[in-house]
Design a protein around this motif. Structure first.
Motif, mmCIF file in Angstrom:
data_model
loop_
_atom_site.group_PDB
_atom_site.id
_atom_site.type_symbol
_atom_site.label_atom_id
_atom_site.label_comp_id
_atom_site.label_asym_id
_atom_site.label_seq_id
_atom_site.Cartn_x
_atom_site.Cartn_y
_atom_site.Cartn_z
ATOM 1 N N LEU A 1 33.230 -17.705 -72.713
ATOM 2 C CA LEU A 1 33.647 -18.881 -71.946
ATOM 3 C C LEU A 1 34.840 -18.546 -71.049
ATOM 4 N N LEU A 2 35.772 -17.761 -71.582
ATOM 5 C CA LEU A 2 36.929 -17.346 -70.789
ATOM 6 C C LEU A 2 36.490 -16.481 -69.610
ATOM 7 N N ALA A 3 35.584 -15.557 -69.866
ATOM 8 C CA ALA A 3 35.076 -14.683 -68.801
ATOM 9 C C ALA A 3 34.383 -15.489 -67.713
ATOM 10 N N GLU A 4 33.630 -16.519 -68.114
ATOM 11 C CA GLU A 4 32.921 -17.354 -67.143
ATOM 12 C C GLU A 4 33.911 -18.133 -66.276
ATOM 13 N N ASP A 5 34.986 -18.650 -66.887
ATOM 14 C CA ASP A 5 36.004 -19.364 -66.110
ATOM 15 C C ASP A 5 36.640 -18.445 -65.063
ATOM 16 N N LEU A 6 36.929 -17.197 -65.449
ATOM 17 C CA LEU A 6 37.526 -16.246 -64.507
ATOM 18 C C LEU A 6 36.544 -15.890 -63.389
ATOM 19 N N ARG A 7 35.263 -15.813 -63.728
ATOM 20 C CA ARG A 7 34.245 -15.552 -62.696
ATOM 21 C C ARG A 7 34.210 -16.697 -61.682
ATOM 22 N N GLN A 8 34.420 -17.921 -62.171
ATOM 23 C CA GLN A 8 34.438 -19.071 -61.265
ATOM 24 C C GLN A 8 35.628 -19.009 -60.306
ATOM 25 N N VAL A 9 36.780 -18.575 -60.809
ATOM 26 C CA VAL A 9 37.944 -18.410 -59.934
ATOM 27 C C VAL A 9 37.628 -17.390 -58.842
ATOM 28 N N ALA A 10 37.065 -16.252 -59.243
ATOM 29 C CA ALA A 10 36.702 -15.205 -58.282
ATOM 30 C C ALA A 10 35.659 -15.713 -57.290
ATOM 31 N N HIS A 11 34.735 -16.527 -57.781
ATOM 32 C CA HIS A 11 33.686 -17.086 -56.913
ATOM 33 C C HIS A 11 34.301 -17.928 -55.791
ATOM 34 N N HIS A 12 35.237 -18.805 -56.142
ATOM 35 C CA HIS A 12 35.835 -19.688 -55.129
ATOM 36 C C HIS A 12 36.652 -18.890 -54.119
ATOM 37 N N LEU A 13 37.346 -17.849 -54.555
ATOM 38 C CA LEU A 13 38.066 -16.997 -53.611
ATOM 39 C C LEU A 13 37.089 -16.245 -52.714
ATOM 40 N N GLY A 14 35.959 -15.845 -53.273
ATOM 41 C CA GLY A 14 34.947 -15.124 -52.506
ATOM 42 C C GLY A 14 34.340 -15.948 -51.394
ATOM 43 N N THR A 15 34.321 -17.280 -51.547
ATOM 44 C CA THR A 15 33.767 -18.129 -50.484
ATOM 45 C C THR A 15 34.673 -18.143 -49.249
ATOM 46 N N ILE A 16 35.957 -17.797 -49.417
ATOM 47 C CA ILE A 16 36.878 -17.780 -48.273
ATOM 48 C C ILE A 16 36.598 -16.577 -47.382
ATOM 49 N N THR A 17 36.479 -15.401 -47.972
ATOM 50 C CA THR A 17 36.274 -14.181 -47.187
ATOM 51 C C THR A 17 34.800 -13.913 -46.900
ATOM 52 N N GLY A 18 33.906 -14.660 -47.563
ATOM 53 C CA GLY A 18 32.477 -14.474 -47.319
ATOM 54 C C GLY A 18 31.817 -13.514 -48.281
ATOM 55 N N THR A 19 32.563 -13.047 -49.307
ATOM 56 C CA THR A 19 31.941 -12.213 -50.335
ATOM 57 C C THR A 19 30.819 -12.979 -51.009
ATOM 58 N N ILE A 20 31.046 -14.270 -51.171
ATOM 59 C CA ILE A 20 30.041 -15.182 -51.720
ATOM 60 C C ILE A 20 29.942 -16.352 -50.765
ATOM 61 N N THR A 21 28.794 -16.568 -50.192
ATOM 62 C CA THR A 21 28.627 -17.686 -49.267
ATOM 63 C C THR A 21 27.159 -18.045 -49.153
ATOM 64 N N SER A 22 26.884 -19.100 -48.426
ATOM 65 C CA SER A 22 25.502 -19.547 -48.233
ATOM 66 C C SER A 22 25.203 -19.654 -46.752
ATOM 67 N N ASP A 23 23.919 -19.679 -46.414
ATOM 68 C CA ASP A 23 23.530 -19.799 -45.007
ATOM 69 C C ASP A 23 24.031 -21.101 -44.406
ATOM 70 N N ASP A 24 24.046 -22.171 -45.213
ATOM 71 C CA ASP A 24 24.500 -23.466 -44.694
ATOM 72 C C ASP A 24 25.961 -23.394 -44.263
ATOM 73 N N ILE A 25 26.795 -22.724 -45.091
ATOM 74 C CA ILE A 25 28.207 -22.590 -44.750
ATOM 75 C C ILE A 25 28.370 -21.759 -43.482
ATOM 76 N N LEU A 26 27.630 -20.659 -43.389
ATOM 77 C CA LEU A 26 27.718 -19.801 -42.207
ATOM 78 C C LEU A 26 27.354 -20.565 -40.944
ATOM 79 N N HIS A 27 26.254 -21.297 -40.988
ATOM 80 C CA HIS A 27 25.822 -22.050 -39.810
ATOM 81 C C HIS A 27 26.864 -23.097 -39.428
ATOM 82 N N SER A 28 27.457 -23.747 -40.427
ATOM 83 C CA SER A 28 28.462 -24.774 -40.168
ATOM 84 C C SER A 28 29.689 -24.174 -39.504
#
Length: 460
Positions: free
Chosen positions: A424-451
């Motif tokens: 559970l702790l590891a999953e929470d940390l992965r979520q933190v990394a996920h949200h930071l990744g959406t800023i630089t585009g490490t993790i993103t979606s086509d909808d966000i890119l188009h927007s």
């Protein structure tokens, strides 16, 4: 938006100037341009990062004499083979060139497609690509400095460092899961907690920096408020150096808000001349007063203007913690004592720390005390973080992701404190990394890119 293998074309400059640039990008862009260009030698034989003078022809008709710059992949803005054609600035010439290249097999680029290709090809991360748009839109030295740093990766490096630490912690915890039967603990919980608190501190700082970043990017909103006929419009005209607002001795002349942008020491200030605050039954004046209150609500600085010859008290709505109030006494030229105060060696308001009870004495009509007032206004915005080179958040999308990252990290710290299972702790940390990744585009979606890229200009 982007289809692999296609050559895109678009004007990269606005029409109306002496020169213009038409940009091509995609595999085969140089060969395509070669079919309509005539110079000393074929472009296809030339090395990257060279420029060539020649003519562009539609069949036998010369359209313009141009300079062509070549960029071979991957050493171009987009990471693809690219051509930039510098021509004369006529909108007719630009359109003829674009039409000619479309006839040769290129297609018109969509909004932001060049920058999107740069992102997809790894030339820029997502925050850097967004900074390109901010750099184009920069209206002040401070906004330019911030956008340039972000475009060059200063902000991304700070996020990458946090992202790397989170991934390191997650890897250690996931390693423990592989040895769960042996009950081996690879990650010292005290050390993990210390690192998580350091990350939380930086996330909180970045989140807080948005107030400054937004001001640098959008400008400082200053609401000039006061009673009717106190000199608000005269002050606005004095600051802007032009007759932007109507000046009249008749009270209630200003019935709507009037905006003017002014540069003060590298910052963009947006002044709002508002309707006078007073009791009235006039429907139009009441509407103007309501707009005044709305302007006060969204302003960073409230410049309360009073009349040196009028002691009638005035009330303004309560201020928020993030707002500053400057009390400015106008028409001081009518009082000899106050005129001497203005002309003295140490006028009020020259200090570096501006508080809500700061009082300045001016004459908007004669221009007395205006420099001290400009200094006081500039001092309401602390830009020391920018001057120190700290990473600053200026994008509301980034702020939203940082808030989600901080909330996920808070949850992870709670899980750690309560001794919840490692998975559970590891999953929470992965979520933190996920949200930071959406800023630089490490993790993103086509909808966000188009927007994001839909808000770019066509040639960028």
């Amino acid at each position: 938006m982007t289809r692999e293998g296609e050559i895109i074309v678009a004007p990269a400059t606005a029409s109306g100037g002496a020169l213009a640039v038409v940009r091509l990008s995609g595999e085969g862009a140089i060969a395509l341009c070669d079919r309509v260009f005539s110079g000393q030698k074929p472009l296809i034989e030339a090395p990257s990062h060279t420029i060539h003078f020649g003519g562009l022809y539609d069949n036998q008709e010369l359209i313009d004499e141009v300079v062509v710059a070549l960029f071979r992949a991957p050493y171009s803005y987009t990471g693809e083979e690219s051509v930039e054609i510098s021509c004369h600035g006529s909108s007719y010439i630009q359109q003829r060139i674009v039409t000619l290249l479309l006839a040769q097999g290129a297609r018109m680029a969509s909004a932001g497609e060049f920058s999107m290709r740069a992102f997809l090809n790894g030339r820029l991360d997502l925050s850097q690509a967004e900074a390109v748009a901010d750099l184009i839109a920069a209206e002040s030295a401070a906004a330019h400095t911030l956008a340039l740093r972000q475009m060059r990766g200063h902000y991304s490096q700070a996020l990458d460092s946090l992202h790397g630490e989170l991934l390191r912690l997650s890897a250690l915890l996931e390693l423990e899961l592989d040895f769960s039967e042996e009950e081996v603990e690879f990650a010292d919980r005290e050390s993990i907690e210390h690192t998580m608190h350091e990350i939380l501190q930086e996330l909180t700082r970045l989140e807080t920096s948005f107030r400054l970043g937004n001001v640098l990017r959008e400008g400082v909103q200053v609401a000039i408020v006061g009673r009717p006929n106190v000199g608000k419009s005269t002050l606005l005209n004095r600051l802007s150096g032009e007759e932007r607002a109507l000046v009249s001795e008749i009270a209630g002349t200003t019935r709507d808000t009037i905006e003017q942008t002014i540069q003060i020491d590298g910052l963009h200030f947006r002044f709002i001349d508002t309707a006078g605050l007073h009791e009235t039954s006039d429907r139009l004046e009441l509407m103007g007063i309501e707009r005044t209150r709305a302007a006060v609500d969204r302003a960073h600085v409230i410049l309360l203007l009073t009349d040196a010859t009028d002691t009638t008290p005035i009330e303004i709505p309560p201020l928020r913690e993030d707002q500053s109030l400057l009390h400015v006494v106008n028409k001081c030229d009518l009082n000899p004592d106050w005129r001497a105060e203005i002309m003295g060696a140490t006028p009020l308001g020259r200090g570096t720390e501006i508080k809500s009870d700061t009082t300045l004495y001016i004459s908007a009509k004669e221009g007395l005390g205006i420099d001290a007032m400009r200094h006081a206004l500039r001092s309401t915005i602390d830009t020391s973080e920018l001057e120190r080179g700290s990473a600053i958040v200026s994008n509301s999308r980034h702020l939203e992701s940082l808030i989600h990252a901080r909330e996920a990290l808070d949850q992870a710290l709670t899980a750690l404190a309560e001794g919840l299972p490692t998975d559970l702790l590891a999953e929470d940390l992965r979520q933190v990394a996920h949200h930071l990744g959406t800023i630089t585009g490490t993790i993103t979606s086509d909808d966000i890119l188009h927007s994001i890229f839909a808000n770019f200009c066509i040639g960028k």
